[in-house]
Design an enzyme around this catalytic site. Structure first.
Site, PDB file in Angstrom:
ATOM      1  N   LYS A 185      28.570  -7.713 -47.232  1.00 18.01           N
ATOM      2  CA  LYS A 185      27.378  -8.419 -46.854  1.00 18.01           C
ATOM      3  C   LYS A 185      26.428  -7.666 -47.319  1.00 18.01           C
ATOM      4  O   LYS A 185      26.316  -6.633 -48.184  1.00 18.01           O
ATOM      5  CB  LYS A 185      27.437  -8.154 -45.085  1.00 18.01           C
ATOM      6  CG  LYS A 185      27.150  -6.769 -44.660  1.00 18.01           C
ATOM      7  CD  LYS A 185      27.403  -6.434 -43.513  1.00 18.01           C
ATOM      8  CE  LYS A 185      27.293  -4.948 -43.092  1.00 18.01           C
ATOM      9  NZ  LYS A 185      27.607  -4.776 -41.514  1.00 18.01           N
TER      10      LYS A 185
ATOM     11  N   ARG B 176      25.337  -5.595 -28.612  1.00 17.41           N
ATOM     12  CA  ARG B 176      24.534  -6.422 -29.433  1.00 17.41           C
ATOM     13  C   ARG B 176      25.360  -8.057 -29.190  1.00 17.41           C
ATOM     14  O   ARG B 176      25.152  -8.382 -28.401  1.00 17.41           O
ATOM     15  CB  ARG B 176      24.652  -5.986 -30.682  1.00 17.41           C
ATOM     16  CG  ARG B 176      23.588  -6.108 -31.523  1.00 17.41           C
ATOM     17  CD  ARG B 176      23.654  -5.322 -32.735  1.00 17.41           C
ATOM     18  NE  ARG B 176      24.707  -5.262 -33.531  1.00 17.41           N
ATOM     19  CZ  ARG B 176      25.115  -4.848 -34.754  1.00 17.41           C
ATOM     20  NH1 ARG B 176      24.292  -3.879 -35.465  1.00 17.41           N
ATOM     21  NH2 ARG B 176      26.248  -4.919 -35.320  1.00 17.41           N
TER      22      ARG B 176
ATOM     23  N   TYR C  84      -1.945   8.178 -56.524  1.00 19.69           N
ATOM     24  CA  TYR C  84      -2.747   7.640 -55.311  1.00 19.69           C
ATOM     25  C   TYR C  84      -2.939   8.779 -54.416  1.00 19.69           C
ATOM     26  O   TYR C  84      -2.054   9.384 -54.081  1.00 19.69           O
ATOM     27  CB  TYR C  84      -2.151   6.483 -54.698  1.00 19.69           C
ATOM     28  CG  TYR C  84      -2.274   5.204 -55.453  1.00 19.69           C
ATOM     29  CD1 TYR C  84      -3.273   4.574 -55.677  1.00 19.69           C
ATOM     30  CD2 TYR C  84      -1.002   4.504 -56.030  1.00 19.69           C
ATOM     31  CE1 TYR C  84      -3.410   3.446 -56.649  1.00 19.69           C
ATOM     32  CE2 TYR C  84      -1.018   3.357 -56.875  1.00 19.69           C
ATOM     33  CZ  TYR C  84      -2.286   2.796 -56.821  1.00 19.69           C
ATOM     34  OH  TYR C  84      -2.377   1.477 -57.623  1.00 19.69           O
TER      35      TYR C  84
ATOM     36  N   MET D 237       3.895   1.474 -56.326  1.00 13.96           N
ATOM     37  CA  MET D 237       4.534   0.169 -56.643  1.00 13.96           C
ATOM     38  C   MET D 237       5.598   0.096 -57.699  1.00 13.96           C
ATOM     39  O   MET D 237       6.795  -0.278 -57.656  1.00 13.96           O
ATOM     40  CB  MET D 237       3.799  -0.932 -56.772  1.00 13.96           C
ATOM     41  CG  MET D 237       4.437  -2.302 -56.736  1.00 13.96           C
ATOM     42  SD  MET D 237       3.404  -3.941 -56.802  1.00 13.96           S
ATOM     43  CE  MET D 237       2.296  -3.621 -55.193  1.00 13.96           C
TER      44      MET D 237
HETATM   45  C1  LIG Z   1      28.603  -3.845 -41.670  1.00 16.82           C
HETATM   46  C2  LIG Z   1      30.016  -3.998 -41.096  1.00 16.82           C
HETATM   47  C3  LIG Z   1      30.994  -3.161 -41.492  1.00 16.82           C
HETATM   48  C4  LIG Z   1      31.216  -1.905 -42.405  1.00 16.82           C
HETATM   49  O1  LIG Z   1      30.577  -0.894 -41.937  1.00 16.82           O
HETATM   50  P1  LIG Z   1      30.502   0.417 -42.999  1.00 16.82           P
HETATM   51  O2  LIG Z   1      29.906   1.356 -42.029  1.00 16.82           O
HETATM   52  O3  LIG Z   1      29.719   0.120 -43.909  1.00 16.82           O
HETATM   53  O4  LIG Z   1      31.974   0.618 -43.322  1.00 16.82           O
HETATM   54  C5  LIG Z   1      32.287  -3.280 -40.403  1.00 16.82           C
HETATM   55  N1  LIG Z   1      32.211  -4.253 -39.287  1.00 16.82           N
HETATM   56  C6  LIG Z   1      30.979  -4.679 -39.151  1.00 16.82           C
HETATM   57  C7  LIG Z   1      31.013  -5.852 -37.892  1.00 16.82           C
HETATM   58  C8  LIG Z   1      29.886  -4.726 -39.757  1.00 16.82           C
HETATM   59  O5  LIG Z   1      28.936  -5.415 -39.485  1.00 16.82           O
END
Ligand SMILES: *Cc1c(COP(=O)(O)O)cnc(C)c1O
Length: 373
Positions: free
Chosen positions: A41, A139, A267, A315
């Site tokens: 992801k 969640r 800055y 930036m």
């Molecule tokens: C992001 C995620 C993971 C992986 O998490 P890590 O801590 O990067 O290993 C696993 N399960 C779910 C549901 C996630 O959203």
């Protein structure tokens, strides 16, 4: 034309991390070795989703996970053939991507179940899904203590086929938290209750990187590492796994400037030279994903030495104090990665600014070119 600030992504390191992890699972659970769900992801934690997904497929991954339908669709467009699990909540309107791109949804509420069932009926398809149980993260997911009321309708849905059941830990990286243990027990009970209600998932999964390092009882049938695959151990945990960080973030000095005592730089005039000082200008700033808080806290590696980041991260550039180092324009700068005998890893950067390594990696900006090796 290339900008000097570049993220090098070592796909061989990624494949090696995947292999090391798989070997460990096989060695410690020879009779019931869990499979892997490789988490890609958020643009594969900033490393580039397409390249990382292909490399993981080549390394043997048969199931990848992403955050939403859009990410999954992008992976299909890039030619990824492995199964793709969507972790996130499904938008109510745009479920077409599930069917067009052959994605596996997570169903985490009765409303989502009805929406996917209706869409699947329209497409005249049966959809395989993963059922998410909320065991205390509060969640996403069906509440663990309400399954008798919520699951029967889902399990009776004519176009939905239960593939797996899972949960997610809130405190796997906190050895002092009792919630981890509580969530494990609740998940086991929920899986039993699911069985009692007639649900027959092919498999169960629960472990992110921290959980899988911590307790083999939560490996179940598959584990879901993200951060570990990218070569970073979730703090504060340690591991004997031989992992290699996949991303190196580097740049080059574009200018060197001498400051006289009492002169300031940048800055807000936050840095004032107390003595004759040499400053290196590095063309990487917050538009590249670096954090303002690195100024005065972080360091970069130049000529194999640590140079403190001083003044302000702006930036498009930052400034490092290179007094006493023989630095010239064109010299290599390492922001995350090794140089000489030293290394700055994503954990260290995160600690210096009160953040977490996940954020450091994900924030590496879209302006930065990824170079794959
Ligand atoms: C992001 C995620 C993971 C992986 O998490 P890590 O801590 O990067 O290993 C696993 N399960 C779910 C549901 C996630 O959203």
């Amino acid at each position: 034309m290339n900008r000097p600030t570049v993220a090098r992504v070592d796909l061989a390191a990624l494949a090696s991390n995947y292999a090391r992890l798989s070997e460990r699972l096989a060695r410690e659970a020879p009779h019931q070795t869990p499979g892997v769900i490789a988490v890609v992801k958020a643009n594969a934690y900033g490393h580039g989703a397409h390249q990382v997904a292909h490399a993981l497929e080549d390394a043997g991954a048969d199931l990848l996970a992403c955050a939403d339908i859009e990410e999954g669709a992008a992976l299909r467009t890039a030619g990824v053939r492995a199964d793709i699990l969507v972790f996130g909540a499904l938008g109510v309107s745009d479920l077409d991507g599930l069917f067009d791109c052959r994605l596996t949804p997570t169903i985490s509420s009765p409303g989502a179940a009805r929406a996917v069932q209706a869409a699947a009926a329209r497409y005249k398809q049966r959809v395989r899904y993963h059922l998410k149980i909320d065991t205390g993260m509060n969640r996403l997911g069906f509440r663990f203590d309400n399954l008798r009321r919520t699951l029967p309708e889902l399990l009776a849905s004519s176009h939905l086929e239960l593939d797996a059941v899972y949960t997610h830990f809130a405190t796997a990286d906190d050895p002092d938290s009792g919630l981890f243990e509580l969530q494990r027990v609740r998940f086991e009970q929920a899986a039993e209750q699911l069985h009692t209600l007639g649900g027959r998932p092919r498999y169960r999964h629960a472990s992110n990187s921290a959980a899988l390092l911590r307790d083999s009882r939560v490996w179940f049938d598959r584990v879901r590492p993200g951060l570990l695959l990218y070569g970073v151990v979730p703090p504060p945990l340690a591991s004997t796994l031989e992992l290699t960080p996949v991303m190196t973030l580097g740049s080059r000095v574009v200018a060197v400037k001498g400051l006289r005592p009492d002169e300031m730089s940048g800055y807000g005039a936050r840095f004032t030279a107390e003595r004759p000082t040499t400053i290196a200008i590095v063309p990487a700033g917050y538009a590249d994903g670096l954090d303002l808080r690195m100024a005065g806290r972080g360091t970069v590696l130049i000529r194999g030495r640590r140079a403190p980041i001083v003044g302000s991260v702006s930036m498009d550039m930052l400034t490092a104090d290179v007094t006493g180092l023989d630095v010239s324009p064109g010299d290599e700068v390492v922001i995350v990665g090794p140089q000489g005998n030293d290394r700055i890893d994503a954990r260290e950067v995160a600690t210096s600014i009160g953040s977490i390594p996940w954020e450091i990696l994900c924030r590496v900006g879209s302006r930065i070119e990824r170079v794959y090796t």
